[in-house]
Design a protein around this motif. Structure first.
Motif, PDB file in Angstrom:
ATOM      1  N   ASN A  57      35.946  10.327  40.531  1.00 28.01           N
ATOM      2  CA  ASN A  57      36.107  10.983  41.699  1.00 28.01           C
ATOM      3  C   ASN A  57      37.069  12.357  41.475  1.00 28.01           C
ATOM      4  O   ASN A  57      36.635  13.146  42.068  1.00 28.01           O
ATOM      5  N   LEU A  58      38.201  12.350  40.865  1.00 26.12           N
ATOM      6  CA  LEU A  58      38.863  13.531  40.537  1.00 26.12           C
ATOM      7  C   LEU A  58      37.953  14.339  39.767  1.00 26.12           C
ATOM      8  O   LEU A  58      38.009  15.562  40.011  1.00 26.12           O
ATOM      9  N   LYS A  59      37.308  13.847  38.802  1.00 27.19           N
ATOM     10  CA  LYS A  59      36.251  14.752  38.117  1.00 27.19           C
ATOM     11  C   LYS A  59      35.408  15.437  38.988  1.00 27.19           C
ATOM     12  O   LYS A  59      35.049  16.681  38.962  1.00 27.19           O
ATOM     13  N   LYS A  60      34.851  14.705  39.733  1.00 27.17           N
ATOM     14  CA  LYS A  60      33.670  15.270  40.782  1.00 27.17           C
ATOM     15  C   LYS A  60      34.069  16.220  41.665  1.00 27.17           C
ATOM     16  O   LYS A  60      33.669  17.229  42.087  1.00 27.17           O
ATOM     17  N   LYS A  61      35.609  15.981  42.096  1.00 29.77           N
ATOM     18  CA  LYS A  61      36.304  17.067  42.978  1.00 29.77           C
ATOM     19  C   LYS A  61      36.631  18.426  42.162  1.00 29.77           C
ATOM     20  O   LYS A  61      37.323  19.320  42.914  1.00 29.77           O
ATOM     21  N   GLY A  62      36.532  18.431  40.743  1.00 31.71           N
ATOM     22  CA  GLY A  62      37.151  19.540  40.036  1.00 31.71           C
ATOM     23  C   GLY A  62      38.450  19.498  39.630  1.00 31.71           C
ATOM     24  O   GLY A  62      39.135  20.386  39.428  1.00 31.71           O
ATOM     25  N   LYS A  63      39.258  18.522  39.963  1.00 36.96           N
ATOM     26  CA  LYS A  63      40.696  18.314  39.782  1.00 36.96           C
ATOM     27  C   LYS A  63      41.192  17.646  38.595  1.00 36.96           C
ATOM     28  O   LYS A  63      42.033  17.684  38.177  1.00 36.96           O
TER      29      LYS A  63
END
Length: 65
Positions: A57-63
């Motif tokens: 989820n963090l990767k998907k949000k670019g974080k």
């Protein structure tokens, strides 16, 4: 303990604690540990999310790269 007082109800049962600021400053690390433990205890029944899902989820949000 010096600098620590208890508030009691009509039956003399302890209901709250008052810590003088000077005392609090001396024991800040201990207090932080206590608060961390209380927070952890309050969250023990929260929904668990697998680490791999959190990372995804963090990767998907670019974080996270």
């Amino acid at each position: 303990m010096k600098g620590v007082s208890y508030l009691t109800d009509d039956n003399d049962q302890k209901k709250a604690v008052v810590i003088e600021l000077a005392t609090l400053e001396r024991y800040t690390n201990d207090l932080e540990d206590l608060l961390d433990g209380l927070i952890a205890e309050s969250r023990k029944h929260d929904e668990k999310i697998p680490l791999k899902d959190v990372i995804s989820n963090l990767k998907k949000k670019g974080k996270l790269k």
